[in-house]
Design a protein around this motif. Structure first.
Motif, short mmCIF file in Angstrom:
data_model
loop_
_atom_site.label_atom_id
_atom_site.label_comp_id
_atom_site.label_asym_id
_atom_site.label_seq_id
_atom_site.Cartn_x
_atom_site.Cartn_y
_atom_site.Cartn_z
N LEU A 89 0.85 -1.19 0.00
CA LEU A 89 0.00 0.00 0.00
C LEU A 89 0.88 1.24 0.00
N VAL A 90 1.15 1.72 -1.20
CA VAL A 90 2.03 2.86 -1.42
C VAL A 90 1.36 3.79 -2.42
N LYS A 91 1.50 5.08 -2.21
CA LYS A 91 0.91 6.06 -3.11
C LYS A 91 1.30 5.76 -4.57
N GLY A 92 0.31 5.75 -5.44
CA GLY A 92 0.53 5.53 -6.87
C GLY A 92 0.27 4.11 -7.32
N LYS A 93 0.30 3.16 -6.38
CA LYS A 93 0.04 1.76 -6.76
C LYS A 93 -1.46 1.53 -6.91
N LEU A 94 -1.81 0.41 -7.53
CA LEU A 94 -3.20 0.06 -7.73
C LEU A 94 -3.91 -0.13 -6.39
N ALA A 95 -5.17 0.27 -6.36
CA ALA A 95 -5.98 0.11 -5.15
C ALA A 95 -6.55 -1.30 -5.11
N ASP A 96 -5.64 -2.27 -4.97
CA ASP A 96 -5.98 -3.69 -4.85
C ASP A 96 -5.88 -4.06 -3.38
N PHE A 97 -7.02 -4.39 -2.75
CA PHE A 97 -7.04 -4.64 -1.31
C PHE A 97 -7.78 -5.94 -1.00
N LYS A 132 -11.06 -15.18 8.01
CA LYS A 132 -11.98 -15.15 6.87
C LYS A 132 -11.74 -13.93 5.99
N VAL A 133 -11.86 -14.12 4.69
CA VAL A 133 -11.84 -13.00 3.74
C VAL A 133 -13.24 -12.40 3.72
N LEU A 134 -13.33 -11.13 4.03
CA LEU A 134 -14.62 -10.44 4.05
C LEU A 134 -14.88 -9.66 2.77
N GLN A 135 -13.82 -9.16 2.15
CA GLN A 135 -14.01 -8.32 0.97
C GLN A 135 -12.76 -8.35 0.10
N THR A 136 -12.97 -8.36 -1.21
CA THR A 136 -11.87 -8.25 -2.17
C THR A 136 -12.14 -7.03 -3.05
N ILE A 137 -11.14 -6.18 -3.17
CA ILE A 137 -11.29 -4.90 -3.87
C ILE A 137 -10.23 -4.83 -4.96
N LYS A 138 -10.65 -4.65 -6.19
CA LYS A 138 -9.73 -4.54 -7.32
C LYS A 138 -9.83 -3.15 -7.92
N GLU A 139 -8.72 -2.41 -7.84
CA GLU A 139 -8.63 -1.05 -8.38
C GLU A 139 -9.79 -0.20 -7.88
N GLY A 140 -10.03 -0.32 -6.57
CA GLY A 140 -11.03 0.51 -5.91
C GLY A 140 -12.45 0.00 -5.98
N LYS A 141 -12.69 -1.08 -6.72
CA LYS A 141 -14.05 -1.61 -6.87
C LYS A 141 -14.17 -2.94 -6.12
#
Length: 574
Positions: A532-540, A559-568
């Motif tokens: 999680l670094v400024k400029g990288k993809l918002a993959d969380f 448990k995995v509660l949420q998967t986020i790809k490029e902010g979505k």
């Protein structure tokens, strides 16, 4: 010298360290979202670092740091309170087979407990019959009854089912059940008939047709190339829509486990074209890096080459080779014999190469090096590892060293001297530590013996040398669970509770590195992913607990509660 001394972690309070800075960021900006209120683990740096807030704009990270600074520099459309949950970079699949994971998801689940109910042969027959009754449309389209995930090492009978036993499912329809390793299968007699296997059939190069006691009649069990040939023909009967359905089922499985980057780790041309078609239709919700089988798809690779950037979440990232088989299936190529040889083999049996001729192996490795295609090579046994090391050394002499990031996939039984050579040749080990749980007891008692079993996937040995390594699930060999990867890499505890090589355990932070930052580096994607670094993809990925602070033995319960790809958000647990 090691990459860093993780033992210093016991002297470092895993407190709330703040990273990032609001300087030089306009105070008039509008962000799409802000995440705050939980343990935001950045994975940036040699020790754990946490942030109070992450700002996202246009699919990328705008800011990582203090919540007060984030609120000062941008107004967020959506404020997402993590409510004490843990957020970290999306998991990156260092090696798997996402299309085949779709096949697994759509087939009869024959996995043994705890992932399924395939505990004995009778259970397999029952599960297959149940699936047959519920999937008539799929059977009509495919023409086969298909099951996935049986494991002879976990069956009560401690053997493979036979063709005669599978005839209890059907004598009119062909039945194929795929071993959990993906390197063996069993067919009923109708399946053997359609595959063309008779008493007169010879074993194909790099494969074995197992026989009945008469030594000639196929008993239904097929190893390696004896299995791959027929299964490729079966899959070849699928139309384009069916292939897309299978592929998207694989994507769904990966999303549920927190992956934002997936791998197609041994693609046929048809599979690659399926992924490309889905990308063209904007149907891929996570990144899919495709590695075609170089041996089978040379002409295709010469036509398309590789790509460094994704096109609608798809790219041809490199090529794949396989030098041997499966240790749990006793087809991996070892330098010393198996502890207990398979039925019909003598005590000198040590497996066999998938590509028997050294000259052919060298030619294929040379081709990858000449074209500057990243090469991933499946090597479970240490004899296979020797073969790759020698081939890479010769190819480097011809084409130069360069920053190729050649990957030895699995590296299961690599020796200490081989790690030295790998480091010298810059071969990246991608380990499969999940074996310590699923097959640790089997390796100790059946395949390798205690000494070799306790050294499988030697993560600490690699770390001690300062080597970056990755960890993978090899789905559908195991479920595509990053949490289980982390758990097994940290604990190395078998099904029976034995610790399979205590000296090879690493910390949870290192295990997380192997599925985030270091996995991004393996892909040459460290500038856009993995931390999680400024400029990288918002993959969380958002978890219900923090792998760094729970009891290590309970990591597997996270448990995995949420998967986020490029902010979505692409997956959210119900």
């Amino acid at each position: 010298m090691r990459y860093f001394s993780y033992r210093t972690l016991i002297f470092v309070a895993i407190g709330f360290l703040v990273v990032g800075c609001g300087k030089n960021v306009s105070k008039t900006q509008e962000a799409d979202a802000i995440y705050f209120g939980g343990a935001i683990l950045t994975m940036d740096g040699d020790i754990p670092q946490y942030a109070e807030a992450v700002l996202v704009k246009d699919g990328r990270i705008l800011f990582v740091g203090k919540l007060s600074e984030a609120d000062n520099i941008a107004t967020a459309k959506h404020r997402i309170d993590l409510a004490g949950r843990t957020m970290l970079p999306g998991f990156i699949d260092a090696h798997g087979h996402i299309f085949n994971t779709g096949i697994q998801k759509l087939s009869a689940n024959l996995l043994p407990p705890p992932d399924g109910e395939g505990a004995d042969v009778a259970s397999l027959i029952s599960l297959l019959n149940k699936w047959k009754g519920e999937n008539s449309a799929s059977i009509e389209k495919l023409g086969w009854i298909v099951g996935f995930g049986y494991d002879d090492s976990q069956l009560q009978e401690k053997r493979h089912p036979t063709a005669s036993e599978l005839d209890a499912v059907s004598t009119e329809l062909p039945v194929v059940i795929i071993h959990q390793s993906g390197h063996l299968a069993t067919m009923n007699h109708k399946g053997l008939e359609l595959a063309g296997f008779t008493a007169d059939s010879k074993d194909p190069a790099g494969g074995v047709i197992r026989r009945e006691e008469d030594g000639v009649t196929p008993n239904g069990v097929l190893e390696e190339m004896a299995f791959f040939g027929p299964i490729f023909k079966i899959l070849g009967t699928l139309d384009a829509d069916a292939n897309k359905q299978v592929a998207l089922a694989g994507v769904d499985a990966y999303k549920e486990f927190g992956f934002t980057t997936a791998q197609e780790g041994r693609a046929s041309k048809d599979a690659a074209l399926t992924w490309q078609a889905l990308a063209n239709e904007n149907k891929l919700m996570i990144d899919v890096a495709v590695y075609p089988d170089l041996q089978a798809e040379t002409a295709y690779m010469e036509e398309v080459g590789t790509e460094s950037a994704y096109n609608n979440h798809f790219r041809i990232a490199g090529v794949k080779l396989s030098f041997d088989g499966s240790p749990q299936g006793k087809t991996a190529w070892l330098s010393e014999p198996y502890l207990v040889p398979p039925s019909g083999m003598d005590n000198s049996y040590s497996g066999y190469p998938a590509i028997p001729e050294a000259s052919e192996r060298q030619s294929l490795v040379d081709m990858a090096f000449k074209n500057d295609w990243q090469l991933l090579t499946h090597c479970n046994g240490d004899a296979a590892s020797d073969a790759l090391i020698e081939a890479v050394a010769e190819a480097q002499d011809k084409f130069g060293k360069g920053d190729r990031r050649t990957v030895m996939v699995h590296s299961q039984t690599v020796r200490e001297d081989q790690l030295d050579r790998m480091q010298e040749l810059m071969i990246v080990p991608s380990f499969f530590s999940m074996h310590t749980y699923y097959w640790g007891d089997w390796h100790r008692d059946e395949t390798l013996g205690k000494e070799r079993a306790y050294h499988i996937s030697p993560t600490e040995s690699a770390l001690r040398r300062g080597m970056k390594f990755t960890e993978h699930h090899d789905a559908p060999v195991a479920l595509p669970s990053a949490i289980m990867i982390i758990h097994t890499t940290v604990n190395r505890t078998s099904r029976s509770g034995d610790v399979i090589g205590a000296d090879q355990r690493v910390t949870p932070y290192i295990a997380l590195k192997a599925v985030t930052e270091w996995a991004a580096w393996q892909y040459f994607e460290e500038d856009s992913k993995g931390s999680l670094v400024k400029g990288k993809l918002a993959d969380f990925v958002i978890l219900d607990n923090n792998p760094l602070t729970v009891n290590p033995q309970s990591i597997m319960d996270i448990k995995v509660l949420q998967t986020i790809k490029e902010g979505k958000t692409v997956y959210e647990a119900l």
